[in-house]
Design a protein around this motif. Structure first.
Motif, mmCIF file in Angstrom:
data_model
loop_
_atom_site.group_PDB
_atom_site.id
_atom_site.type_symbol
_atom_site.label_atom_id
_atom_site.label_comp_id
_atom_site.label_asym_id
_atom_site.label_seq_id
_atom_site.Cartn_x
_atom_site.Cartn_y
_atom_site.Cartn_z
ATOM 1 N N ILE A 126 42.551 57.638 33.416
ATOM 2 C CA ILE A 126 41.964 56.356 33.782
ATOM 3 C C ILE A 126 41.652 55.528 32.543
ATOM 4 C CG2 ILE A 126 39.823 55.349 34.689
ATOM 5 C CD1 ILE A 126 39.988 57.251 36.997
ATOM 6 N N GLU A 127 41.164 56.201 31.478
ATOM 7 C CA GLU A 127 40.802 55.448 30.272
ATOM 8 C C GLU A 127 42.038 54.842 29.624
ATOM 9 O OE1 GLU A 127 38.423 57.801 27.683
ATOM 10 O OE2 GLU A 127 36.786 57.931 29.111
ATOM 11 N N LYS A 128 43.149 55.563 29.654
ATOM 12 C CA LYS A 128 44.382 55.037 29.063
ATOM 13 C C LYS A 128 44.961 53.933 29.946
ATOM 14 C CE LYS A 128 47.500 54.854 25.991
ATOM 15 N NZ LYS A 128 47.118 54.369 24.659
ATOM 16 N N LEU A 129 44.933 54.183 31.255
ATOM 17 C CA LEU A 129 45.462 53.170 32.182
ATOM 18 C C LEU A 129 44.697 51.858 32.047
ATOM 19 C CD1 LEU A 129 46.029 55.199 35.452
ATOM 20 C CD2 LEU A 129 47.757 53.992 34.164
ATOM 21 N N ALA A 130 43.398 51.978 31.731
ATOM 22 C CA ALA A 130 42.570 50.775 31.636
ATOM 23 C C ALA A 130 43.074 49.849 30.543
ATOM 24 C CB ALA A 130 41.125 51.165 31.354
ATOM 25 N N PHE A 142 40.894 42.593 33.042
ATOM 26 C CA PHE A 142 39.478 42.941 33.136
ATOM 27 C C PHE A 142 38.955 42.894 34.565
ATOM 28 C CE2 PHE A 142 39.865 42.000 28.681
ATOM 29 C CZ PHE A 142 39.127 43.017 28.125
ATOM 30 N N ASP A 143 39.495 41.974 35.371
ATOM 31 C CA ASP A 143 39.002 41.923 36.749
ATOM 32 C C ASP A 143 39.693 42.960 37.627
ATOM 33 O OD1 ASP A 143 41.228 40.449 36.198
ATOM 34 O OD2 ASP A 143 40.919 39.002 37.786
ATOM 35 N N HIS A 144 40.665 43.694 37.073
ATOM 36 C CA HIS A 144 41.329 44.736 37.857
ATOM 37 C C HIS A 144 40.826 46.130 37.508
ATOM 38 C CE1 HIS A 144 45.077 42.010 38.653
ATOM 39 N NE2 HIS A 144 43.956 41.495 39.073
ATOM 40 N N LEU A 145 39.892 46.203 36.562
ATOM 41 C CA LEU A 145 39.422 47.524 36.143
ATOM 42 C C LEU A 145 38.679 48.238 37.272
ATOM 43 C CD1 LEU A 145 38.151 46.854 32.536
ATOM 44 C CD2 LEU A 145 40.127 48.150 33.216
ATOM 45 N N THR A 201 43.500 42.430 28.237
ATOM 46 C CA THR A 201 43.245 43.814 28.636
ATOM 47 C C THR A 201 42.347 44.458 27.581
ATOM 48 O OG1 THR A 201 45.224 44.530 27.471
ATOM 49 C CG2 THR A 201 45.458 44.082 29.826
ATOM 50 N N PRO A 202 41.606 45.502 27.961
ATOM 51 C CA PRO A 202 40.759 46.153 26.957
ATOM 52 C C PRO A 202 41.609 46.831 25.889
ATOM 53 C CG PRO A 202 40.217 46.902 29.183
ATOM 54 C CD PRO A 202 41.463 46.131 29.286
ATOM 55 N N TYR A 203 41.077 46.851 24.664
ATOM 56 C CA TYR A 203 41.757 47.610 23.616
ATOM 57 C C TYR A 203 41.513 49.100 23.843
ATOM 58 C CZ TYR A 203 42.889 49.421 19.022
ATOM 59 O OH TYR A 203 43.426 50.142 18.010
ATOM 60 N N ARG A 204 40.304 49.418 24.275
ATOM 61 C CA ARG A 204 39.960 50.808 24.569
ATOM 62 C C ARG A 204 38.793 50.784 25.540
ATOM 63 N NH1 ARG A 204 39.075 55.441 25.710
ATOM 64 N NH2 ARG A 204 38.491 57.190 24.397
ATOM 65 N N VAL A 241 34.634 63.575 36.250
ATOM 66 C CA VAL A 241 34.685 64.524 35.139
ATOM 67 C C VAL A 241 36.064 64.466 34.480
ATOM 68 C CG1 VAL A 241 34.620 66.946 34.527
ATOM 69 C CG2 VAL A 241 32.978 66.072 36.136
ATOM 70 N N ASP A 242 37.098 64.555 35.295
ATOM 71 C CA ASP A 242 38.463 64.606 34.759
ATOM 72 C C ASP A 242 39.033 63.224 34.486
ATOM 73 O OD1 ASP A 242 38.270 67.281 35.039
ATOM 74 O OD2 ASP A 242 39.280 67.368 36.958
ATOM 75 N N ARG A 243 38.679 62.257 35.252
ATOM 76 C CA ARG A 243 39.090 60.865 35.220
ATOM 77 C C ARG A 243 40.501 60.565 34.748
ATOM 78 N NH1 ARG A 243 34.579 61.188 31.739
ATOM 79 N NH2 ARG A 243 35.099 61.052 29.558
#
Lengths: 402, 160
Positions: free
Chosen positions: A84-88, A93-96, A357-360, A400-402
């Motif tokens: 999820i963190e990588k996909l983000a 930003f409004d699709h997160l 999009t977010p950098y991280r 936990v796994d996200r």
């Protein structure tokens, strides 16, 4: 009596062939029994999960048993990892919110709210009062729905089957209300940076209030049925004590921390949305055993009901979303925003580079911290209590796994 | 007294037995979905069967899962002709972002919740196939919008 395969010495292991393995075996890859008991019988390694019904998801516990007693536990996570963190990093930003929905999929509004708060902080968007109140209302409804899932499954873990059905009955009404507000039953995608997607539908207030009236009665019944049961009390009282020091050391938040006697609540200590204007109490436990975690969560449900009544009664007028650009482009920077989800502090740490999009994005999931505690808390308990303890901590493997 | 709580629990269980069923006997009974219920994406059509899509690709770009596929060819007179608007229902999470993004209100979230299919191929739906002209909605909208610039924000609604 079988000969033990391995002999434990002060500094390592001795194999039956006489080979000496110095030091502790590396964590995570150890699959050999660590010790032998007084009778010389080997300890038993039990793989609990990842398809075990009482691990509440795909949690894998490698449990070393001496008879019925847990000696060591290794928590093995990652079976539900979706990145999820990588996909983000490739989502606007409004699709997160759609990703956060899949994080903690039982209390989803909180994840959406955390993302929205982070983006708003970065872009300095002022949320209209009504939007903040609607968000808080849905967040509290979600907290009730989530705590009902915990309550039902905690009943299952302690052997009370009927409890689960009663909890699901009440959650059904909540999900109907949330479906009417947002359009879906689980993945709401309702909270956005700047406000919410749509106004509350007409007539929902009376539905929420009538739910509050019936649920107030049902909640006391639930508490009497499970918490009043002496067998249940005998199973949970004094089991799985988490001291204040341990809770702090492991970074516990939410009801698990408050059960240990520390009154930290993001809603009160770092208030967001409509919480500063609401009256509510923070229930705090005494010794931090499973019974305290039970009573704290039950009291939280009562406080949620109290808040929902205030929110419906004092809902302000005005727009339900701020004027935000169609494509959000926050300035380059770093921000951390957190909310009190049903499981603790859910935080979003966003790094932006001025793009769309977010950098991280880092997702602070409260359950991850709770998961690590199992290696500390479970040893010394009976194996049957291990299932109950997992239930009492209310973990969500999706986050936990996200 | 030890056991009092257990007896009280039995009393509560008996009370719940008398409260009657709460389940819906699907498929003999159906639930009524709320107005906002979001299920599979559909194309809005008027009485004559005409759609409003202008092949602007906004929905394709908005979809977080990249499951909408729109192919069009531009004719000599610069008019767009849609080859297909393809929708992978099996991968859709029904978030409704495409519908929110559509500037011409050409898409909507359907209310049909019986979406099971027998084969995987049936999950790929062609929402629009071989549409000759994909522009009338744009012309209609241009005539409706008063001159003076476009609304650049999502806009704040008001209550009631």
């Amino acid at each position: 009596m079988t000969e033990p395969h391995f002999t434990v010495t002060e500094s390592g292991l001795m194999t039956p062939e006489g080979m000496y393995i110095p030091g502790e075996p590396p964590k995570g890859i150890r699959r050999i029994p660590k010790g032998v008991d007084r009778l010389g019988t080997e300890h038993l390694i039990v793989n609990m999960g990842p398809q075990h019904p009482s691990t509440h998801g795909v949690l894998h516990l490698i449990v070393e048993l001496d008879g019925e007693e847990v000696v060591t536990v290794e928590v093995s996570i990652g079976f539900l990892h979706r990145g999820i963190e990588k996909l983000a990093e490739s989502r606007r930003f409004d699709h997160l919110g759609t990703l956060m929905d899949r994080g903690d999929y039982v209390s989803v509004i909180h994840g959406e709210q955390a993302v929205a708060l982070a983006v708003e902080k970065l872009m300095e968007i002022e949320v209209p009062a009504k939007a903040a109140w609607i968000r808080t209302l849905t967040a509290e409804l979600t907290r009730l729905a989530s705590h009902l899932v915990w309550f039902g499954t905690f009943g299952l873990d302690t052997g009370a089957m009927g409890q689960f059905l009663y909890a699901m009955r009440d959650r059904e009404v909540l999900l109907d209300i949330l479906e009417e507000i947002s359009g879906q039953r689980m993945m709401f995608n309702y909270v956005r940076p700047g406000g919410v997607v749509a106004d509350l539908p007409t007539g929902i207030e009376s539905r929420i209030l009538s739910f509050c009236d019936t649920f107030e009665v049902y909640l006391e019944e639930h508490d009497a049925l499970l918490g009043g049961n002496e067998i249940f009390q005998a199973r949970v009282k004094g089991i799985g004590v988490v001291s204040k020091e341990t809770a702090l050391a492991f970074g516990l938040t939410g009801a698990n921390l408050r059960a240990s006697g520390l009154g930290f609540d993001v809603r009160r200590d770092r208030p967001y949305d409509a919480y500063p204007e609401l009256e509510f109490d923070i229930p705090i436990g005494t010794i931090g055993d499973s019974w305290d975690r039970y009573t704290v969560r039950m009291e939280e449900m009562r406080q949620s009901l109290r808040m929902i009544r205030q929110l419906v009664g004092g809902m302000p007028g005005g727009p339900f979303t701020a004027k935000v650009p169609k494509v959000l482009r926050p300035p380059a920077g770093e921000v951390y925003a957190s909310v009190e989800s049903s499981r603790g502090e859910t935080g979003i740490h966003l790094f932006t580079d001025g793009g769309t999009t977010p950098y991280r994005m880092h997702y602070r999931a409260a359950s991850l911290f709770t998961c690590q505690l199992f290696e500390e808390i479970l040893p010394g308990h009976l194996f049957a209590d291990a299932c109950m303890l997992l239930g009492s901590f209310d973990i969500m493997l999706g986050e936990v796994d996200r | 007294m030890w056991g009092k709580g257990i007896l009280n629990g039995m009393r509560i269980t008996m009370r719940n037995m008398l409260r009657g069923p709460i389940t819906v006997r699907y498929p003999y009974e159906r639930v009524t979905l709320p107005e906002r219920a979001r299920w599979a994406v559909e194309v809005v059509r008027d009485e004559s069967g005409a759609h409003k899509c202008t092949a602007c690709m906004t929905c394709v770009r908005a979809c977080p899962d990249h499951i909408l596929d729109l192919q069009f060819t531009t004719a000599e007179d610069k008019s767009k002709h849609i080859d297909y608007l393809r929708y992978e229902m099996g991968a859709c999470m029904m978030c409704g972002l495409c519908v929110e993004a559509c500037p011409f209100d050409a898409l909507k979230m359907g209310q049909d919740y019986e979406l099971a299919k027998l084969t995987r191929d049936e999950l790929t739906v062609d929402l629009l196939v071989d549409v000759a002209a994909a522009a009338p909605a744009r012309a209609k909208k241009a005539s409706e919008v008063p001159a003076g610039g476009t609304d650049d924000s999502r806009g704040g609604g008001t209550d009631g």
